[in-house]
Write an enzyme that holds these catalytic residues in place. Structure first.
Site, PDB file in Angstrom:
ATOM      1  N   GLY A   1       6.122  -7.876   0.749  1.00 24.35           N
ATOM      2  CA  GLY A   1       6.852  -9.031   1.249  1.00 24.35           C
ATOM      3  C   GLY A   1       5.982 -10.198   1.669  1.00 24.35           C
TER       4      GLY A   1
ATOM      5  N   CYS B   1      -7.773  -6.816   1.790  1.00 22.62           N
ATOM      6  CA  CYS B   1      -7.647  -5.423   2.231  1.00 22.62           C
ATOM      7  C   CYS B   1      -8.992  -4.711   2.270  1.00 22.62           C
ATOM      8  CB  CYS B   1      -6.694  -4.664   1.304  1.00 22.62           C
ATOM      9  SG  CYS B   1      -5.029  -5.346   1.279  1.00 22.62           S
TER      10      CYS B   1
ATOM     11  N   THR C   1       0.829  -1.207   0.000  1.00 25.20           N
ATOM     12  CA  THR C   1       0.000   0.000   0.000  1.00 25.20           C
ATOM     13  C   THR C   1       0.861   1.254   0.000  1.00 25.20           C
ATOM     14  OG1 THR C   1      -1.915  -1.047   1.048  1.00 25.20           O
ATOM     15  CG2 THR C   1      -1.670   1.333   1.346  1.00 25.20           C
TER      16      THR C   1
ATOM     17  N   THR D   1      13.129   5.035  10.665  1.00 27.24           N
ATOM     18  CA  THR D   1      14.090   3.998  11.019  1.00 27.24           C
ATOM     19  C   THR D   1      13.843   2.748  10.196  1.00 27.24           C
ATOM     20  OG1 THR D   1      14.198   4.824  13.293  1.00 27.24           O
ATOM     21  CG2 THR D   1      14.997   2.587  12.905  1.00 27.24           C
TER      22      THR D   1
END
Length: 384
Positions: A201, A326, A71, A238
């Site tokens: 992934g 989704c 997304t 990060t």
């Protein structure tokens, strides 16, 4: 027995992925932006994953941007590219059967003053090439077409689309949502004239919450997240080392004997399709052979609502989907099923079965027998 046949929603992480994720969470857990040894060790995982992915795409490592998933990758591509090129034009082309992360973003861009053309599809879910040709103008800055549709497994002619886009307007950027295609097809962006490519992934046995966006080094893109300037300032925050390392391992595994695994899934898909078609009042909405993705079967059980069949199968340990995971918690008509023109009765009775390389014939047989048992009972109940 259980049969998990919802692999287009998410996949189980592999043992290799699990091991590297645990290692980077418990041992090599440093922040890759830190200058000490723990940070340096963590940063090695980022470099290794980027190298694996770049090699799979035959791309440069600097062209890979890690995201929180598909997304974000789609949002980053569409918004970032549209904003970078808005002085050249404000026209965008996409299809009527894109994933919600694309269609919703297109609606947002329309609110920002962009004009969006939505291409129609035929009964198999493929676009009309002539309609695409006519849609592209001098003002078209971006075309976004998904490689494989997540609900019915329609495969778009990406290579032909790329050629047409560049012939019509060489400055138009071509984005591809490859979230359901990556790991099942060899995708070389430069050969296919793809300028930006989104991948997730957890569709390829990697962790959830990680994905990447390939962006050609010749394409301008504006960041949609701002902060510490990580990833050359294109995606601050990060770095998710466990996710990135796990995804790198998943890509490595996906590209090992990929064609063999795809052929195995295709054979099992055809077996499942043929078996379900033998049942009365069953329609298949997904393609066969090369027409459709090797792992997706969209089937309508006429006379039984999809949610009823889904939960009845669930009670028997068979897990499938009533559409895009989704969007499954939002009631409404599937844009994809509506676009391919199936009737209202079929719209209300459609389920998606999706396989992975580890899916067995025994699981398929178990699911088929469960459907055989449930279908007549549920139809009688509905008539009552």
């Amino acid at each position: 027995m259980e049969a998990y046949l919802d692999n287009s929603a998410t996949t189980k992480v592999s043992e290799g992925v699990k091991d590297i994720v645990v290692k980077t969470m418990t041992e090599d857990f440093g922040n890759p932006s830190s200058l000490h040894m723990k940070g340096i060790e963590a940063e090695k995982y980022l470099r290794a994953a980027r190298e694996i992915i770049a090699k799979a795409l035959k791309a440069a490592e600097k062209e890979i941007i890690f995201t929180s998933g598909g997304t974000e990758a789609n949002n980053m591509a569409l918004i970032g590219i549209a904003e970078a090129y808005k002085r050249a034009g404000r026209h965008i082309v996409t299809t009527a059967i894109e994933h919600a992360s694309v269609l919703s973003t297109m609606k947002y861009l329309e609110e920002q003053g962009y004009s969006v053309t939505y291409l129609n599809v035929d009964k198999s879910g493929r676009i009309d090439i002539n309609e695409l040709k006519n849609a592209i103008t001098d003002e078209t800055i971006l075309v976004s077409v998904m490689y494989v549709n997540n609900e019915i497994g329609a495969v778009e002619p990406i290579e032909e689309i790329g050629k047409i886009i560049k012939e019509r307007n060489q400055d138009t950027i071509f984005h591809v949502d490859a979230i359901q295609a990556f790991g099942k097809y060899k995708i070389y962006p430069k050969k296919l004239k793809i300028d930006a490519l989104s991948v997730s992934g957890h569709k390829i046995h990697g962790p959830k919450g990680i994905g990447f966006l390939y962006v050609s080094d010749k394409v301008k893109i504006r960041p949609i997240m701002h902060g510490g300037g990580q990833q050359r300032g294109l995606r601050s925050g990060t770095d998710n080392v466990p996710g990135i390392a796990g995804m790198g391992q998943a890509v490595k595994e996906a590209y090992t004997d990929m064609e063999t695994k795809a052929n195995k899934m295709r054979e099992l898909r055809n077996y499942l399709t043929d078996s379900l078609l033998k049942l009365p009042d069953v329609r298949i909405n997904s393609g066969r052979e090369a027409e459709g993705a090797p792992n997706i079967v969209s089937v309508s059980f006429i006379g039984v609502r999809s949610e009823v069949m889904l939960h009845a199968l669930e009670e028997k340990g068979v897990y499938v989907s009533s559409g895009s995971a989704c969007s499954s918690n939002k009631p409404g008509v599937s844009p994809t099923l509506k676009a391919i023109g199936i009737d209202r009765e079929a719209l209300d009775s459609t389920l998606r079965f999706s396989l992975c390389p580890a899916t067995t014939k025994e699981e398929a047989d178990y699911a088929i027998e469960a459907v055989k048992e449930l279908l007549p009972k549920l139809r009688i109940l509905r008539r009552k």
